[in-house]
Design an enzyme around this catalytic site. Structure first.
Site: not given
Length: 386
Positions: A308, A310
């Site tokens: 990920c 993020c």
């Protein structure tokens, strides 16, 4: 204004471009839910950074607070909440349905007591259109009667589902007439109802298609029915809606549900699950779901999801080359156990990014003609577990 272009297809799955008054939306897309004019715990800037293209507002709750006088003063919801991209507002039908015994439904509309101050209120198709005109949302939803899966302790019968569906159909006509009278420059969507009965769904969509709405939604799912029933309706209805208009599956769902929805021809999705689950320490990752409160994460130095990108998992690179953010499971576990406000904020950023990035990957797979293979790999990864 609404323009919808189909850019690619693979089976029933569709890749499109939706042009609205406040911008362009690449589909398929997930829409974060901002009930009170905010996506809980996430700033508009963070939403833009994670790839949000369109968000939701809630007609019912915004009518209650801050009230139409304030929203009219700001010229609508965009300036009020400082979001300059498209907004979809629901009609208030689902919230009225959720009031249960506190509401009284008639042909004219719904009478109920305000959950805020107890005032007696009356919501009709016309009033819903008037509220959404003040909100100035890019996509306006018709006022409908949400068909429940169960009614007073028993599964909704075909006769009850028909009554609900036909009432929604009549209300759709009234919404359309009022929308046109108000000269609303945005787009009004009709909502297909009919409960768990395919033939009622078919009647509903045929009537709505004849009304020629700019787009169509599938309502009355994710209302307590078993997953197999939801998947059955998902397999039936989207593909029967007009191919040249956008299709919206309301209130669904898990990451797997979104992938299945795309495979059945859905373009737009929304759900409170990413933020609601985040506030309870439930995180979504490529390799299954993770409960960050569990003791096994107490000393874990890994991010939530090593794939990920993020802020919570990887952070951001500053102008001076340093990195801000990128937190360990151990730190997030600590925040949760201490009840720190930062815990649901970082969890919400991650979950929303995961949903939005999943949709980005789906669009790329459709562009490349490999959605079926991508979806199979995604399902297998999710089953592996963290």
């Amino acid at each position: 204004m609404l323009q919808f272009e189909l850019l690619a297809t693979e089976g029933l799955a569709r890749r499109g471009r939706l042009t609205l008054n406040h911008g362009v939306v690449q589909t398929p897309i997930f829409m974060p839910v901002g009930t009170y004019g905010t996506v809980k715990g996430v700033t508009p800037r963070s939403l833009e950074e994670m790839g949000a293209q369109i968000i939701l507002g809630n007609t019912f709750h915004l009518w209650m607070r801050p009230g139409l006088d304030v929203l009219q003063q700001f010229g609508g919801l965009h300036r009020f909440e400082q979001w300059n991209k498209p907004i979809l507002t629901d009609s208030g039908g689902f919230q009225v349905w959720s009031l249960g015994e506190m509401r009284r439904i008639s042909e004219e509309g719904v009478k109920f007591a305000s959950p805020v101050n107890g005032d007696r209120l009356f919501l009709t198709p016309e009033i819903s259109m008037q509220i959404q005109r003040i909100l100035n949302s890019d996509i306006v939803m018709q006022f409908d009667e949400c068909t429940p899966y169960e009614t007073k302790g028993h599964r909704t019968t075909e006769a009850e589902a028909r009554f609900s569906m036909e009432l929604s159909r009549r209300w759709a006509l009234r919404c359309q007439a009022e929308f046109q009278r108000l000269e609303n420059p945005n787009a009004l969507f009709g909502i297909v109802q009919g409960g768990m009965f395919e033939h009622l769904r078919q009647e509903s969509l045929e009537a709505l298609v004849e009304m020629d709405f700019p787009g169509y939604a599938i309502g009355g799912v994710s209302v307590g029915e078993p997953k197999e029933d939801m998947l059955r309706i998902m397999a039936h209805t989207p593909q029967r809606l007009p191919a040249h208009k956008p299709r919206y599956l309301m209130g669904v769902g898990t990451p797997e549900d979104l992938v299945e929805g795309v495979a059945q021809g859905v373009d737009l999705f929304d759900c409170v699950m990413p933020t609601r689950n985040a506030r309870n320490g439930h995180l979504f990752t490529r390799f299954g779901d993770l409960k960050i409160r569990n003791a096994r994460h107490r000393g874990d130095e890994r991010p939530l999801d090593e794939t990920c990108g993020c802020y919570t998992c990887r952070g951001v690179t500053n102008a001076d080359g340093t990195v801000s953010g990128g937190f360990s499971r151990a730190y997030l576990h600590h925040l949760e156990r201490c009840g720190e406000m930062l815990a649901p904020m970082l969890a919400s950023i991650h979950n929303l990014h995961f949903y939005l990035d999943t949709m980005r990957q789906i669009r790329e797979a459709l562009d490349a003609g490999r959605f079926t293979a991508w979806a199979q790999a995604f399902r297998e990864d999710r089953r592996r577990g963290v």
